[in-house]
Design a protein around this motif. Sequence first.
Motif, short mmCIF file in Angstrom:
data_model
loop_
_atom_site.label_atom_id
_atom_site.label_comp_id
_atom_site.label_asym_id
_atom_site.label_seq_id
_atom_site.Cartn_x
_atom_site.Cartn_y
_atom_site.Cartn_z
N LEU A 97 0.84 -1.19 0.00
CA LEU A 97 0.00 0.00 0.00
C LEU A 97 0.87 1.25 0.00
O LEU A 97 1.78 1.39 0.81
CB LEU A 97 -0.91 0.00 1.24
N VAL A 98 0.60 2.16 -0.93
CA VAL A 98 1.34 3.41 -1.04
C VAL A 98 0.57 4.55 -0.37
O VAL A 98 1.15 5.37 0.34
CB VAL A 98 1.61 3.76 -2.52
N GLU A 99 -0.75 4.58 -0.58
CA GLU A 99 -1.53 5.70 -0.08
C GLU A 99 -3.02 5.36 -0.16
O GLU A 99 -3.46 4.66 -1.06
CB GLU A 99 -1.25 6.94 -0.94
N ILE A 100 -3.77 5.87 0.81
CA ILE A 100 -5.24 5.85 0.76
C ILE A 100 -5.70 7.30 0.81
O ILE A 100 -5.27 8.07 1.67
CB ILE A 100 -5.85 5.07 1.94
N VAL A 101 -6.56 7.67 -0.13
CA VAL A 101 -7.12 9.03 -0.15
C VAL A 101 -8.64 8.92 -0.05
O VAL A 101 -9.27 8.28 -0.89
CB VAL A 101 -6.73 9.80 -1.42
N ASP A 102 -9.22 9.54 0.97
CA ASP A 102 -10.66 9.64 1.11
C ASP A 102 -11.10 11.04 0.75
O ASP A 102 -10.47 12.02 1.18
CB ASP A 102 -11.10 9.33 2.55
N LEU A 103 -12.17 11.15 -0.04
CA LEU A 103 -12.75 12.44 -0.39
C LEU A 103 -14.09 12.54 0.34
O LEU A 103 -14.99 11.73 0.10
CB LEU A 103 -12.98 12.56 -1.89
N ILE A 104 -14.20 13.50 1.25
CA ILE A 104 -15.43 13.66 2.01
C ILE A 104 -15.98 15.07 1.80
O ILE A 104 -15.30 15.94 1.23
CB ILE A 104 -15.21 13.37 3.51
N ASP A 105 -17.21 15.29 2.25
CA ASP A 105 -17.87 16.59 2.09
C ASP A 105 -17.81 17.06 0.63
O ASP A 105 -17.58 18.25 0.35
CB ASP A 105 -17.24 17.66 3.00
N VAL A 106 -18.03 16.14 -0.30
CA VAL A 106 -17.92 16.46 -1.72
C VAL A 106 -19.13 17.28 -2.17
O VAL A 106 -20.27 16.97 -1.85
CB VAL A 106 -17.83 15.17 -2.55
N GLU A 107 -18.86 18.36 -2.90
CA GLU A 107 -19.91 19.14 -3.56
C GLU A 107 -19.52 19.32 -5.02
O GLU A 107 -18.37 19.65 -5.32
CB GLU A 107 -20.07 20.51 -2.89
N LEU A 108 -20.48 19.12 -5.91
CA LEU A 108 -20.23 19.20 -7.34
C LEU A 108 -20.87 20.44 -7.94
O LEU A 108 -21.90 20.92 -7.46
CB LEU A 108 -20.76 17.94 -8.03
N ASP A 109 -20.26 20.94 -9.01
CA ASP A 109 -20.72 22.15 -9.71
C ASP A 109 -20.93 23.30 -8.74
O ASP A 109 -22.02 23.88 -8.64
CB ASP A 109 -21.99 21.85 -10.53
N VAL A 110 -19.87 23.63 -8.03
CA VAL A 110 -19.89 24.70 -7.04
C VAL A 110 -19.75 26.05 -7.74
O VAL A 110 -18.94 26.21 -8.66
CB VAL A 110 -18.73 24.52 -6.03
N ASP A 111 -20.53 27.03 -7.31
CA ASP A 111 -20.43 28.39 -7.85
C ASP A 111 -19.48 29.17 -6.94
O ASP A 111 -19.89 29.76 -5.94
CB ASP A 111 -21.81 29.03 -7.88
N PHE A 112 -18.20 29.18 -7.27
CA PHE A 112 -17.21 29.83 -6.43
C PHE A 112 -17.30 31.35 -6.56
O PHE A 112 -17.66 31.87 -7.63
CB PHE A 112 -15.80 29.38 -6.82
N PRO A 113 -16.93 32.08 -5.50
CA PRO A 113 -16.86 33.55 -5.61
C PRO A 113 -15.91 33.98 -6.72
O PRO A 113 -14.98 33.24 -7.09
CB PRO A 113 -16.33 33.98 -4.23
#
Length: 200
Positions: A178-194
């Motif tokens: 195992l080299v790395e585990i990456v978890d993506l949490i609190d995902v939001e898609l198509d965000v309207d950034f400032p």
Amino acid sequence: MADLLDEAEAHFRALESYRATLHSIGPNGDRQVMRYFYRKPGWVRIDCVEPHRGAVLIYDPGARKVRLWTFGLGFGWGFGFMPALSLAPDNPLVRSPRGHTVDRSDVGALFENLQSLRAGGSFTPLGEGAISGEPAVGFEVAGAAGLIVDGAHRNRVWLAQDTLFPRRVENFDEADDLVEIVDLIDVELDVDFPERFFAP
């Protein structure tokens, strides 16, 4: 008919932006936590939480430069604001401990890496599961003998079942360590950034 990797990549291509909190754990338990923001055609902003709390990196795809604020945006010593460092994406100051670069850190780059591994390698569906209590569907991609892409020979990927957006990626080397585990949490898609979120 498209397989799960092709479908997930097509879903990503239809997105304009996303944000997530990334938790990365290395083989020795070393961890990184960052808030990650992406907007096409390749803008990336990373707000570091752990271990370099407060540091901010912004990648400008037009200039192909990373701006780094080591103490955060707007931090000053009482004499005005500290300027940002302007660095190439492969500068050691802005590479991850496992060698990842900011300009190749987004989900689109992940899918390109997976496609490269699969070419001449293998693709194995893993069926349904759950990540952080949320329904997920997984697959595994392994490269041909000797092929390493972005530090990995084999990747196990779990996608959110409804959006097909990555929720967990496990990377293994050619020795199957195992080299790395990456978890993506609190995902939001198509965000309207400032307006100036990526150009403060």
